[in-house]
Each structure stands twice: as structure tokens, then as C-alpha cells.
Design a protein around this motif. Structure first.
Motif, PDB file in Angstrom:
ATOM      1  N   THR A  30     -21.223   7.461   2.724  1.00 43.54           N
ATOM      2  CA  THR A  30     -20.140   6.536   2.910  1.00 43.54           C
ATOM      3  C   THR A  30     -18.929   6.698   1.868  1.00 43.54           C
ATOM      4  N   GLU A  31     -18.070   5.599   1.368  1.00 47.08           N
ATOM      5  CA  GLU A  31     -16.561   5.369   1.179  1.00 47.08           C
ATOM      6  C   GLU A  31     -17.301   5.144  -0.649  1.00 47.08           C
ATOM      7  N   GLN A  32     -18.500   3.836  -0.505  1.00 46.70           N
ATOM      8  CA  GLN A  32     -19.054   4.430  -1.702  1.00 46.70           C
ATOM      9  C   GLN A  32     -19.732   5.064  -2.874  1.00 46.70           C
ATOM     10  N   ASP A  33     -20.516   6.014  -1.938  1.00 44.90           N
ATOM     11  CA  ASP A  33     -21.183   6.988  -2.348  1.00 44.90           C
ATOM     12  C   ASP A  33     -20.245   7.833  -2.789  1.00 44.90           C
ATOM     13  N   LYS A  34     -18.284   8.543  -2.229  1.00 45.62           N
ATOM     14  CA  LYS A  34     -17.426   8.355  -2.757  1.00 45.62           C
ATOM     15  C   LYS A  34     -17.091   8.234  -4.145  1.00 45.62           C
ATOM     16  N   ALA A  35     -17.547   6.723  -4.114  1.00 45.04           N
ATOM     17  CA  ALA A  35     -16.385   6.473  -5.549  1.00 45.04           C
ATOM     18  C   ALA A  35     -17.774   6.904  -6.544  1.00 45.04           C
ATOM     19  N   VAL A  36     -19.264   6.259  -6.258  1.00 49.82           N
ATOM     20  CA  VAL A  36     -19.733   6.691  -7.241  1.00 49.82           C
ATOM     21  C   VAL A  36     -20.165   8.079  -7.296  1.00 49.82           C
ATOM     22  N   LEU A  37     -19.610   9.141  -6.473  1.00 55.40           N
ATOM     23  CA  LEU A  37     -20.078  10.456  -7.264  1.00 55.40           C
ATOM     24  C   LEU A  37     -18.788  10.816  -8.468  1.00 55.40           C
ATOM     25  N   LYS A  38     -17.239  10.424  -7.879  1.00 56.87           N
ATOM     26  CA  LYS A  38     -16.496  10.335  -8.630  1.00 56.87           C
ATOM     27  C   LYS A  38     -16.248   9.797  -9.819  1.00 56.87           C
ATOM     28  N   LEU A  39     -17.103   8.471  -9.666  1.00 58.34           N
ATOM     29  CA  LEU A  39     -17.311   7.568 -11.365  1.00 58.34           C
ATOM     30  C   LEU A  39     -19.088   8.799 -12.025  1.00 58.34           C
ATOM     31  N   LYS A  40     -19.132   9.201 -11.628  1.00 64.28           N
ATOM     32  CA  LYS A  40     -20.065  10.122 -11.951  1.00 64.28           C
ATOM     33  C   LYS A  40     -19.336  11.778 -13.104  1.00 64.28           C
ATOM     34  N   GLN A  41     -18.339  12.041 -11.494  1.00 62.11           N
ATOM     35  CA  GLN A  41     -17.979  13.645 -12.379  1.00 62.11           C
ATOM     36  C   GLN A  41     -16.913  12.880 -13.998  1.00 62.11           C
ATOM     37  N   THR A  42     -16.279  11.851 -13.203  1.00 65.69           N
ATOM     38  CA  THR A  42     -15.444  11.208 -14.420  1.00 65.69           C
ATOM     39  C   THR A  42     -16.477  10.890 -15.560  1.00 65.69           C
ATOM     40  N   ARG A  43     -17.547  10.598 -16.079  1.00 61.56           N
ATOM     41  CA  ARG A  43     -18.453  10.289 -16.630  1.00 61.56           C
ATOM     42  C   ARG A  43     -19.290  11.668 -17.310  1.00 61.56           C
TER      43      ARG A  43
END
Length: 210
Positions: free
Chosen positions: A15-28
Motif C-alpha cells: 500500500t501507499e502507507q507501506d511505501k511511506a513507512v519504507l521511505k521514512l526508514k530509509q531516511t532514518r
């Protein structure tokens, strides 16, 4: 021909939420790598500043320490940004859980509505009434088969009287038997008893005076 046998691409479950979480973790992860790089540079500059002090190059040592202080402020900023990222990831993941809970409740309500449509209150009342009628009808059949007379229920007074008889019989059975034949009783006289002879009172007085 190739178009006929081509396989359809599977529908992605991301989902779009999964993509957003993945992007946030990559930034972290990138911020953590940046912090690690800063800390390595700080250690090197601290070592250089010490060497400069040993060599008498105080001005360069001060510049290196000033640079280190600036890097300390960068580390503090990245710590704040990491906290914000972590909080954002947790909020999104918890929102996904809430969505699953709401969807589950929605599905449960729809299932209950479908069941209620299949069987309404009127249907239940009709079934209960039909069941009572069927039981009463079966009782009538049983009475007819039993000779036209139904089984009479015993009266409470009759039951209590019968219970008293049972208890009285049990008490009599528990009483001990008294032996009669073994007792030695005196035999009754068969002849007439003679009356006892008594002397006159005057004779007794004369004997006492002499």
C-alpha cells in the motif's frame, strides 16, 4: 500467440502507507550513517587538535575545536530529526493497525446484517409457535394411543400420605423384637385361696396383760 499465453502481473499488496513507512526508514538509516560519519571526523579532529597543541600551533587547534563544536550541534539536530522519523513511523504503523480493526468490525457487522436478513424476529417467533403446536399435537397423539386418557399427575397430598406410610414401615422394621416365651412367669393358682385367720383384739390384749 505470445499475447495469448502471457501471464498477468500479480497485484501488488504494498500500500501507499507501506511505501511511506519504507521511505521514512530509509531516511532514518541515512541519518544514522551521517551521524556515524560526523563522530568519526570529530575523533580525528580531536586527535589533530591535540597534536597541534603539542606542536605549539594553538590557532589551528582552536579552529579544529570550533569545527568540532559545530559538528556537535549537527549531531543534536540529527537526533531530533531521528526522533521525529521514529514517531512518524510508529504513527503510520499504528494507523494501519487501526484500519485493520475497523475493517474487521465492518466485516463483522455486515455478516450480522446478512444473518438478520436470513432470520428475522418474526421468523423466530413463528418457529417457536410452530414448535409449541407440534409438541401439543404430539401429546394429543400420545393420549389417544394410551386409550384416550392422559396420564394423570399425582396429587401432592397423596404423595405425602404415601411417603408417611413408607417412613412408618421403616420405623417398625427398625424396632427390636421382645422375646415372650423365654420369660419365667409364676403360674396362676388353680384352687381357692383360704382367708387368713386373725385373732380377736380382746384376746391379744389379755395375753399382753398376763
Amino acid at each position: 500467440m505470445g499475447g495469448l499465453f502471457s501471464k498477468k502481473k500479480p497485484v501488488s499488496r504494498v500500500t501507499e502507507q507501506d511505501k511511506a513507512v519504507l521511505k521514512l526508514k530509509q531516511t532514518r538509516d541515512k541519518l544514522k550513517q551521517y551521524q556515524k560519519k560526523i563522530m568519526v571526523n570529530q575523533e580525528k579532529e580531536r586527535t589533530l587538535a591535540k597534536q597541534c597543541l603539542d606542536q605549539g600551533r594553538k590557532d589551528k587547534a582552536l579552529r579544529l575545536l570550533k569545527k568540532k563544536k559545530f559538528q556537535d550541534s549537527l549531531l543534536e539536530k540529527t537526533d531530533v530529526q531521528l526522533d521525529n522519523l521514529e514517531k512518524m513511523v510508529q504513527d503510520i504503523e499504528f494507523a494501519q493497525v487501526e484500519i485493520q480493526v475497523v475493517e474487521g468490525l465492518k466485516g463483522g457487522n455486515e455478516a450480522l446484517d446478512a444473518l438478520h436478513q436470513i432470520m428475522s424476529l418474526d421468523d423466530v417467533e413463528k418457529i417457536m409457535g410452530d414448535t409449541e403446536d407440534a409438541i401439543a399435537y404430539q401429546r394429543e397423539i400420545d393420549d389417544l394411543l394410551a386409550g384416550g386418557a392422559g396420564v394423570e399427575q399425582p396429587d401432592d397430598d397423596e404423595l405425602l400420605a404415601e411417603l408417611g406410610e413408607i417412613l412408618g414401615a421403616e420405623v417398625e422394621e427398625q424396632l427390636p423384637d421382645v422375646p415372650v416365651s423365654d420369660m419365667d412367669l409364676p403360674e396362676a393358682p388353680t384352687h381357692e385361696l383360704e382367708p387368713e385367720k386373725t385373732k380377736p383384739r380382746q384376746e391379744e390384749r389379755t395375753m399382753v396383760a398376763s
